[in-house]
Design a protein around this motif. Sequence first.
Motif, PDB file in Angstrom:
ATOM      1  N   VAL A   1      41.041  43.600  48.164  1.00  0.00           N
ATOM      2  CA  VAL A   1      40.280  44.755  47.697  1.00  0.00           C
ATOM      3  C   VAL A   1      39.792  44.453  46.288  1.00  0.00           C
ATOM      4  N   HIS A   2      38.512  44.699  46.046  1.00  0.00           N
ATOM      5  CA  HIS A   2      37.920  44.448  44.730  1.00  0.00           C
ATOM      6  C   HIS A   2      37.424  45.766  44.167  1.00  0.00           C
ATOM      7  N   MET A   3      38.061  46.223  43.092  1.00  0.00           N
ATOM      8  CA  MET A   3      37.700  47.518  42.521  1.00  0.00           C
ATOM      9  C   MET A   3      36.580  47.354  41.501  1.00  0.00           C
TER      10      MET A   3
ATOM     11  N   GLN B   1      46.763  43.322  39.157  1.00  0.00           N
ATOM     12  CA  GLN B   1      46.598  43.775  37.776  1.00  0.00           C
ATOM     13  C   GLN B   1      45.385  43.155  37.087  1.00  0.00           C
ATOM     14  N   ASN B   2      44.389  42.812  37.897  1.00  0.00           N
ATOM     15  CA  ASN B   2      43.153  42.281  37.318  1.00  0.00           C
ATOM     16  C   ASN B   2      41.937  42.920  37.990  1.00  0.00           C
ATOM     17  N   GLY B   3      42.159  44.025  38.680  1.00  0.00           N
ATOM     18  CA  GLY B   3      41.062  44.679  39.405  1.00  0.00           C
ATOM     19  C   GLY B   3      41.013  44.280  40.865  1.00  0.00           C
ATOM     20  N   ASN B   4      41.761  43.247  41.239  1.00  0.00           N
ATOM     21  CA  ASN B   4      41.858  42.829  42.643  1.00  0.00           C
ATOM     22  C   ASN B   4      43.214  43.227  43.215  1.00  0.00           C
ATOM     23  N   TYR B   5      43.192  43.572  44.494  1.00  0.00           N
ATOM     24  CA  TYR B   5      44.415  43.984  45.186  1.00  0.00           C
ATOM     25  C   TYR B   5      44.462  43.251  46.517  1.00  0.00           C
TER      26      TYR B   5
HETATM   27  C1  LIG Z   1      38.735  39.146  41.941  1.00  0.00           C
HETATM   28  O1  LIG Z   1      38.114  38.750  43.134  1.00  0.00           O
HETATM   29  C2  LIG Z   1      36.749  38.342  42.985  1.00  0.00           C
HETATM   30  C3  LIG Z   1      36.156  38.096  44.346  1.00  0.00           C
HETATM   31  O2  LIG Z   1      36.942  37.189  45.077  1.00  0.00           O
HETATM   32  C4  LIG Z   1      36.713  37.102  42.114  1.00  0.00           C
HETATM   33  O3  LIG Z   1      35.364  36.700  41.916  1.00  0.00           O
HETATM   34  C5  LIG Z   1      37.352  37.424  40.792  1.00  0.00           C
HETATM   35  O4  LIG Z   1      37.436  36.253  40.004  1.00  0.00           O
HETATM   36  C6  LIG Z   1      38.741  38.005  40.962  1.00  0.00           C
HETATM   37  N1  LIG Z   1      39.190  38.474  39.680  1.00  0.00           N
HETATM   38  C7  LIG Z   1      40.195  37.907  39.026  1.00  0.00           C
HETATM   39  C8  LIG Z   1      40.498  38.454  37.673  1.00  0.00           C
HETATM   40  O5  LIG Z   1      40.858  36.997  39.502  1.00  0.00           O
END
Ligand SMILES: *[C@@H]1O[C@H](CO)[C@@H](O)[C@H](O)[C@H]1NC(C)=O
Length: 562
Positions: A131-133, A169-173
């Motif tokens: 999931v990408h917020m 904890q970086n916007g991705n789940y």
């Molecule tokens: C979160 O996921 C996106 C899409 O896969 C990626 O481009 C991004 O680098 C990720 N963010 C982090 C902080 O890892």
Amino acid sequence: MKKHISRLSLIFMLLALLGFILLISNITSLENLNIQLMSTFYKIQNTIHSAFKHSEKSLPLNINHTTCEHFAQEPTAEEVKEERDLLNSITWPGPLVNGLPVELSSDPAKSYFVIQGPPVQHIGDQLVVNVHMHNFLDQPKTHGGDFLIARLHSPELGAGVAGKVHDHQNGNYTVLFPLLWIGVVHVEITMVHPSEAVEVLKRLQKEQPDRVFFKSMFRSGNISEATVCNLCMPLNEKPLCNYTDLKTGEPWYCYKPQNLSCETRIDHSIGGYKKNLITEYEAQFFQSKVNIKVSIPASMLGNVTVLPAKKEQTKIKRSIYHAAGYYFNNTWKPLNGAVMQQFSNSLAITRCLKGKTVYMFGDSTIRQWFEYLTAFVPNLKQINIYSSKQLGPFMAVDSKSNILVTFRGHGPPIRSTSVFASGLRYVANELDRLRGGPHTVVLVSVWAHFSTFPTEVYIRRLWHIRKAVLRLLDREPATVVVIRSANLQKMGSESSLFNSDWFSVQIDAVLRAMFRGIRVQLLDAWEMTLAHHLPHDIHPSHPIIKNMIDLILSQICLKKKK
Ligand SMILES: *[C@@H]1O[C@H](CO)[C@@H](O)[C@H](O)[C@H]1NC(C)=O
Ligand SMILES: *[C@@H]1O[C@H](CO)[C@@H](O)[C@H](O)[C@H]1NC(C)=O
Ligand SMILES: *[C@@H]1O[C@H](CO)[C@@H](O)[C@H](O)[C@H]1NC(C)=O
Ligand SMILES: *[C@@H]1O[C@H](CO)[C@@H](O)[C@H](O)[C@H]1NC(C)=O
Ligand SMILES: *[C@@H]1O[C@H](CO)[C@@H](O)[C@H](O)[C@H]1NC(C)=O
Ligand SMILES: *[C@@H]1O[C@H](CO)[C@@H](O)[C@H](O)[C@H]1NC(C)=O
Ligand SMILES: *[C@@H]1O[C@H](CO)[C@@H](O)[C@H](O)[C@H]1NC(C)=O
Ligand SMILES: *[C@@H]1O[C@H](CO)[C@@H](O)[C@H](O)[C@H]1NC(C)=O
């Protein structure tokens, strides 16, 4: 002989209860009470609130955490450690910066999820979803703390299972689902709150533990007076009446009436829900259909086709299943190896409960079980005509099959309409009154009325209940004890501040941790409401209740066979 004794004691209990009910009915009828159900609280809150406006101003109820703690009994060193560990285990990551414009907060409509792996997978595989917020400007979020829930389902099969959400904890789940049935499965990811809203809820928890307040009527002769009551009150402000329970030490206080003594307290009821708790800025994070319980779309594919297990996978590793169970054909299938029987007619239930006494203690979410059983089993005759519609005590008897089922609401801070003050009972004390044994089933549900207090308050309540459960299991190890977890509920912008699922998920984690390793069964109402297709509701709907009852009865009757 044994049977005679239990019959006799049953008759005595009935008589005692009847007397009690008569007494209550006499007192409450004088008040000409308009008994309403819990769900109507919001309607009455305004009138009560305005009645209390004046006293509220002069009696600042700005109680904080320190004051709540001061009112409770000193915990032991062991308890202090347990409390610290519990609180550490539920710490929630927050935004690095507060006060940013709402445009930079999480927007479920701009966020998306991506299913990992091939579009065709197999039973026994684990489905991984990322999931990408994003925020309202469609920029990726760079910190975690959003509250997400997830479900995998096949509507045409009546199948569903809860997913496990990991916050990077970086916007991705990442969300993990077990693949448990054959067919097309759909992924559903929902943002309950953005991390920015969780910050507001944290603040309320700390600064407004009295945002639900209570009241009591005092009366003697022709003088009567109502005052505000709560679990935490400011010290050295105004004279207080101390109703702290002597046995458990559970605190409860009311302001002392001006012209009456503390002994003249007649009733207890909810006073109301405070208003104007959050600023206009904060309110932007609580918009229905925008950022409260809104689903997150799929970036491309939202479903996967599941085929039978591959040969080498015939033995599915249960360890990969984070789930307690799943629905198939709208029937709950526990994943802990327990057998789930169907109790689709009243005769099957009667047969299962023959010779048993079932005690239910807690809030309205367990009262639903009592209501289900008495409605479904005609031989179970209810004899509580005059008790409080919300807190009971209720009793139902099938004298032919020697079945007794009772319900009693838990003690304050219960948000009920007016009940006779001494009718309030703490669950721990009630458990101490039970003898227990192989014919005794105890069902406990204590969670919904603790959402507005600091977690420490709930931890203390559970310490008392857990100690009483341990004493009960020590005296009669064959007693069946089931603890019901919290469940998801319907949330709006106002109700979120009092009853958000975020508060529930916090105290629910505490509940699970505190009863881990104890010989009680946890009924996972959280997953049973999350995995089901019906809308979330504080009082889960009938098909979910049926599954809960069938699960409990399966456990009870399994025990009997041994
Ligand atoms: C979160 O996921 C996106 C899409 O896969 C990626 O481009 C991004 O680098 C990720 N963010 C982090 C902080 O890892
Ligand atoms: C009920 O109240 C009336 C007076 O209001 C009294 O005479 C009667 O004894 C009471 N009954 C019970 C059961 O307390
Ligand atoms: C909480 O307690 C502390 C210490 O007693 C006090 O300084 C503070 O003002 C209190 N906060 C509120 C909101 O009452
Ligand atoms: C209350 O009762 C007392 C005597 O019991 C009586 O003198 C007084 O007038 C009553 N007051 C009111 C307001 O009815
Ligand atoms: C209220 O009573 C309890 C039990 O007697 C006592 O421990 C507690 O200190 C009292 N609270 C206050 C504020 O006096
Ligand atoms: C208490 O009694 C005094 C004197 O009779 C009266 O002025 C006051 O209004 C009463 N207070 C309440 C809250 O009824
Ligand atoms: C699965 O998703 C694809 C792509 O979104 C869609 O075309 C298809 O209809 C879906 N299948 C089912 C059974 O809903
Ligand atoms: C599904 O459940 C219904 C009753 O709820 C039952 O009649 C039917 O046989 C079940 N179907 C399957 C495939 O198990």
